[in-house]
Write a protein that holds these residues in place. Sequence first.
Motif, mmCIF file in Angstrom:
data_model
loop_
_atom_site.group_PDB
_atom_site.id
_atom_site.type_symbol
_atom_site.label_atom_id
_atom_site.label_comp_id
_atom_site.label_asym_id
_atom_site.label_seq_id
_atom_site.Cartn_x
_atom_site.Cartn_y
_atom_site.Cartn_z
ATOM 1 N N ASP A 101 -1.519 6.464 -12.021
ATOM 2 C CA ASP A 101 -2.046 5.386 -11.488
ATOM 3 C C ASP A 101 -2.264 5.486 -9.881
ATOM 4 O O ASP A 101 -1.285 6.038 -9.051
ATOM 5 N N ILE A 102 -3.341 5.109 -9.344
ATOM 6 C CA ILE A 102 -3.440 4.978 -7.999
ATOM 7 C C ILE A 102 -2.760 3.703 -7.291
ATOM 8 O O ILE A 102 -3.345 2.800 -7.705
ATOM 9 N N VAL A 103 -1.953 3.730 -6.484
ATOM 10 C CA VAL A 103 -1.270 2.753 -5.732
ATOM 11 C C VAL A 103 -1.797 2.593 -4.293
ATOM 12 O O VAL A 103 -1.214 3.459 -3.292
ATOM 13 N N ALA A 104 -2.916 1.753 -4.079
ATOM 14 C CA ALA A 104 -3.527 1.731 -2.801
ATOM 15 C C ALA A 104 -2.597 0.731 -1.618
ATOM 16 O O ALA A 104 -1.862 -0.188 -2.373
ATOM 17 N N THR A 105 -2.482 1.239 -0.431
ATOM 18 C CA THR A 105 -1.936 0.554 0.688
ATOM 19 C C THR A 105 -2.475 0.727 2.053
ATOM 20 O O THR A 105 -3.472 1.706 2.129
ATOM 21 N N ASP A 106 -1.989 -0.109 3.060
ATOM 22 C CA ASP A 106 -2.576 0.074 4.291
ATOM 23 C C ASP A 106 -1.741 1.145 5.014
ATOM 24 O O ASP A 106 -0.513 1.913 4.401
ATOM 25 N N LYS A 151 -6.651 12.317 -9.588
ATOM 26 C CA LYS A 151 -6.391 11.534 -10.736
ATOM 27 C C LYS A 151 -7.262 12.148 -11.922
ATOM 28 O O LYS A 151 -6.727 12.366 -12.905
ATOM 29 N N GLN A 152 -8.598 12.363 -11.869
ATOM 30 C CA GLN A 152 -9.316 12.910 -12.750
ATOM 31 C C GLN A 152 -8.864 14.755 -13.094
ATOM 32 O O GLN A 152 -8.855 14.607 -14.161
ATOM 33 N N LEU A 162 -5.959 21.291 -9.766
ATOM 34 C CA LEU A 162 -6.837 20.631 -8.550
ATOM 35 C C LEU A 162 -7.914 21.676 -8.251
ATOM 36 O O LEU A 162 -7.718 22.747 -8.037
ATOM 37 N N ASP A 163 -9.199 21.022 -8.254
ATOM 38 C CA ASP A 163 -10.269 21.979 -8.089
ATOM 39 C C ASP A 163 -10.758 21.849 -6.628
ATOM 40 O O ASP A 163 -11.423 20.875 -6.089
ATOM 41 N N ARG A 192 2.867 7.688 -9.939
ATOM 42 C CA ARG A 192 2.058 7.011 -8.822
ATOM 43 C C ARG A 192 1.644 7.814 -7.980
ATOM 44 O O ARG A 192 2.528 8.422 -7.325
ATOM 45 N N LEU A 193 0.377 7.764 -7.673
ATOM 46 C CA LEU A 193 -0.347 8.310 -6.477
ATOM 47 C C LEU A 193 -0.408 7.297 -5.531
ATOM 48 O O LEU A 193 -1.422 6.567 -5.615
#
Length: 515
Positions: free
Chosen positions: A384-389, A373-374, A298-299, A355-356
């Motif tokens: 994989d980004i798992v977006a949610t509220d 992720k990068q 992580l940068d 899963r992030l």
Amino acid sequence: MNRFLAAALAGFLAIGTASADPMAGGRANVVVQPEPPSLMMGLFQNAPTQMVGGNIYEGLLRYDNDLNPMPSLAKSWTVSEDGRTYTFNLEDGVKWHDGAPFSAADVVFSADVFLRQSHPRFRAVLTHVESITAPDDHTVVFQLKAPFGPFLNSFEVGSMPIVPKHIYEGTDFATNPANNTPIGTGPFKFAEWVKGSYIRLEKNPDYWDEGKPYLDEIYWHVIPDAAARAVAYETGTVDILPGGAVENFDVPRLTALDNTCVTQKGWEFFSPQSWVWINNRQGPTANKEFRQAILYALDREFIKDVLWNGLGNVSNGPFAATTKFNDTDLSPYPFDPDKAKELVKASGYNGETLRLVPMPYGETWMRLAEVIKQNLADVGVKVDIVATDVAGWNQRLGDWDFDLSTTFLYQYGDPALGVARNYVSTNIAKGSPWNNVEGYSNPEVDALFEKGAATINPEERAALYKEVQAKLSEDVPVAWLLDLGFPTIARCNIKDLVTTGIGLNDGFKNAYIER
């Protein structure tokens, strides 16, 4: 730090600066971001819940910017010489917002029944408590099993919100209808909540602290779009932007506007620290070498300078720099992709996709997920980004249904109050995103935290916590990112808004508009 922001912060005077005669009346228009899942502080610990709910509910004490205790529902207190008995004398004439009288029985019920069941952080504090009794209606006595150094810092409204016994006793706390129309003792009463639009609080005309509050009402505006929140301030729709309400890249431009003041005060009690949750239970993330690889990958300087606009500092480990007993000799993991690749290989990683689940608190946090992720892709880890509220994020974290996530948590000035809860195995419990979510378990760490909490001598505590930090830094149960910096932006004619160590979370009791 951006030079314009630095100049604005250096020139800050007005927020928290009072005139001789506070003026009554007026409305405070404030952004709340994101919309809280609930205002019931005993059940929810989300930052927006604490910010709004802290003006409805109250704790026994408040704390100044140096974390010295001040009266709230308790007007005075004493501590026995052996450090085991804490006696609180309660304010007279306090009423709940429904008109029922407040008494010591409410305090005993809140601490010993309601919060013991529902509040993971205060539950950890209660492990040090032998009994909680009410000798009379205006006195509460906490008897400790042994001395607990930071106990007097446990009573702010977010740590120990006092809830009405007559409303909750004998009910299912989680489904009680009063959760939707919260009843507290605070300076403001719940008035209405138009989901997706605003939350309105109105002045409590029967407030026990005579003459307060000065404001007639508070409108908490729900504005999902970050750019629209900034525009709302520019156009005068809102007058107060709490820390984190706008994207960091907008801060320099907004603080340069006329009649605009800014401060980073009001976060002393919280010492907010951000990190990447890492599920320690299964899969690649259960491997210590793999977790170390994440931290090397992580940068964090880039994250601070680009995503957080230079605010805050890279964390050197599990204790924020402003938390007592931070080990300044502990070196942070450097950004070293080559070392990360070595450790990924050594861990036996086989190309599984992680899963992030990003914290859904605005664009900056989504950008952070993209950077993570990068960074991990650069060392050969698939994400994989798992977006949610917000509700979905709470659910996934509470159910341990994630591999990686992002968050920031408060440390409450002392490791026994706000740090240990994230790492001790006794605080692993499904259903909450605010405890040992990662599932880390180390008996040595458990024992060191227990000894640190039970020790009064500061030098002995420092030695114990130094050892804790070394072990956690080796195990990397989570990937520490930044000790966060949060500016509060407001019109300069709004006075006495930030006067305690928790800022806006109890700030509207004293706030007024100078006209």
